[in-house]
Design an enzyme around this catalytic site. Sequence first.
Site, short mmCIF file in Angstrom:
data_model
loop_
_atom_site.label_atom_id
_atom_site.label_comp_id
_atom_site.label_asym_id
_atom_site.label_seq_id
_atom_site.Cartn_x
_atom_site.Cartn_y
_atom_site.Cartn_z
N LYS B 90 -2.79 4.51 -1.20
CA LYS B 90 -2.75 5.66 -2.11
C LYS B 90 -1.50 5.72 -2.98
CE LYS B 90 -6.69 7.60 -0.93
NZ LYS B 90 -7.81 7.66 -1.91
N GLU B 112 -5.85 16.81 -4.40
CA GLU B 112 -6.75 17.10 -3.30
C GLU B 112 -6.52 16.03 -2.24
OE1 GLU B 112 -7.54 15.25 -5.81
OE2 GLU B 112 -8.18 13.48 -4.68
N SER B 378 -6.88 -0.84 3.98
CA SER B 378 -6.36 0.16 3.04
C SER B 378 -5.29 1.06 3.63
CB SER B 378 -7.51 1.00 2.50
OG SER B 378 -8.24 1.58 3.56
#
Lengths: 269, 400
Positions: B90, B112, B378
Site C-alpha cells: 500500500k 478508507e 502483497s
Amino acid sequence: MSRIQDKFSELKAKNQKALIAYAMAGYPSDKETISIVRGLVNGGADIIEIGLPFSDPLADGPVIQNASFKALQKGMNFERFLNIVQKIRKETDIPLVLMTYANILYNKGYDKFIPIIKKAGIDGIILPDMSMEESAQYLKVIHKNNMDAIFLISPNTSEDRIRKIASISSGFVYLVSVYGTTGGTQQQFQQYTLDAIKNAKKILGKKLPLGVGFGVNNAEQARSILQAGADAIIVASAFLRLVDKIPQIKIQSKIASFAKSLKKTTILE
Amino acid sequence: MKLEYPKNGKFGEFGGRFIPETLVPAVEELEEAYLKFKDDKNFRQELDYYLKKYAGRPTPLYFAKNLTEFVGGAKIYLKREDLLHGGAHKINNTLGQGLLAKRMKKKRIIAETGAGQHGVATAMACAALGLQSEVYMGYKDTQRQKLNVFRMKLLGSKVHPVKEGTQTLKDAINEAIRDWITNVNTTYYLLGSAVGPHPYPVMVRDFQSVIGNEILLQMKELNKKSPDSVVACVGGGSNAIGTFYPLVDEGTSMFGVEAGGEGIRTEHHSATLTSGSKGILHGMLTYLLQDEYGQIKDTHSIAAGLDYPGVGPEHSYLKDSKRVKYDTVNDSEAVNAFVLLSKYEGIIPALESAHAVAYAIKLAKKMPKHETIVITLSGRGDKDVEVIEKYMSKNVKNSR
C-alpha cells in the site's frame, strides 16, 4: 409537453413557484408510502419525488441512508415500487419523479427499466451519480420514451458545464444547495448557496426551471432560496424526519400540514 | 493490449466517472495534476527517493526453495512486498498520491481502509510528508483489525469507525466519498485501491506498477526471461494490477485470485469477477456482487482486505479480454497456505496474500519443474495472527 413542464407553466400563470416533495417507496411501509403521498398532495405539493432505495446511497446523509436501509430490509424492490406508483397514479395526475442511483437502472438495462416505469406513471428521473459524460445511452432511452431527465448541478459547477448540463436536461435542473449530502440541518443557507442560485438562473434564463434541494427544512430557508431566484424548492429528508416522529395514524394529516407550511412560501403576492 | 492512459477514463466499457456533480471539479483537478506531474522529473525523483529510502524499495524476489521442493513443480518465487515499510504494498500508492496532494496544496487527506493496511500506509506517508490524515474504516473491520486501528492512531491519524451498512470496506468508501463531497474544496481523497472514478484506477495502477516492473527486471536478471506465470490476490485489485500491468505484453500467464470465502456457491464470498455481474458502484462501471435488482450484496472473506463487492475496472477489462484468468480460493485453503508458508519459509503472509499462495501451490504442481511462477506477497501477516488463532481453535472445536 410533459406533466412536469405543464406543471411549471400552470404555476407560472398563477404566479406561484413549485414545491417538490419526497417520499421513499417502502418507508416506513408500502401502505404508508401511499398515505404520505396523499398527505403531500393534500398539502399542496406540486411534484412528487419517489425514492427507490439503493444499498449504497453515497450522495445521501443519515436520514435517507437509514430509510433506504430499512425499506430494503422490508423487501422493497422494483415490482413493489411499480405497484406503489400505479396506485398513486390512479388517484392523482400530479407529476411523479423517480429518484434513485444509476446501478438500479443499469442492472435491468435502461431500455427495459425506463419504458416500464413510464407506463406505471413516472414522468422524470433523477440520478445523483449519473454524470453528463456517462449519460449517452441513458438519454437515448429517456428521449425515446418522452420522459424528463433531471440532471444535478452544484455550487462548484462551472458556467460552461451548467450550460452543457442544461442542454441535456428537461423538466427542470436540480441545484444541490450545499457542499454535502442530503438532509443537512442548517437553519439558514450561506451566501454561496444564494450566489449559486442567482448564477444558475442567469445561465438557464427562461429555458428551464431551477429546483433547489439538499437541506431545505423550513419555510424561512425556502423563502430565501425562492427570493434568490429558484423556481422550485425540493424537500426530502425533512419529511422523512417527520415520518420518524409521528404515530402512523397521523401520518397523512401531519405530512399535509408540513407540506402546506412550505407550499405557502411558493405563492407569490 | 496495454492501455496506457484510458481514453475517456474507460478500459473497454469499464471504468468511467459515475459521480455526484459536486465531485466533478475535484476529479478534474486531480486528473489535471496527475497528468502534469506523473512524468515530471522532480516528482519522479522525489517519489523514487521516498520509495527507496523510506519504504525500502526495491523489494527482493525470493526463491522459495523449501516450498518449491514441497510442492514439487515449477520454481516458486515470492515478490516480497511484505518487507516494505508498513508491511504491505500500500505504501507505493500512498507515497505517490501523498506527494501529488502536496503539489495540489491540499493539507487534509482522507482515506478508507479495509484490513487497515491502506489506512496505516496513508498515516505513515502523511506523517512523513507533513500532511493531516483521517481514515474511514468499517466498524466490523475495526473490531477484527484492532492492532491496525491503534497503529493508525499512533501515526497521528484520526480513525472514524463506520457503522452504516455492512460496516466493512464498501461502507468505509461510501463514508469517505460523503466526507469528500462535504469538504471538497480543502480535502484530498487518497483512495487505496485501483477502484473509483477515473483517474483513480489508472493512477493507483501506475503507482503500483513498480511491483511488476521490478519482477520483470529481477526475473530477466535471474533467468534471462520474464516469468512463466504470476499470481496475485484481488480484492479491489491494486497489488494485482501493479503486478499484471507491466507484464500484459509479455508471454506471462497471469492469475488473479479472489476470496472464495465459504465457497462461491454459498452467499458468503467476495468473488466479484468469478461470479459477479456488471454494474455501477463507487463511481465506476465494473463487475459487482449484486442481487437481481442491482442492490449490492454483503460479502465475506476471512481476509478483510478482500472483503469488497466491486473490483478495479481494469481487471474487468482483463477478464473479459481473457488476458488474465481469475479464480477463487476459499477461507480454509487460504488459512492452510498461511500456515504452510510460515512453516516452510519462515514468512508469515497476510491473509490476503495467502489466497495467492494457495492458488500458486495448486498451479505450480501442474507446471514443469523448469518453469517459474511469481507470487506477489502483497503484505505480511502479523496483523492476522489473532484471526488465524480464532479460526483454528473454532475449527478444532467443530471437528471434535
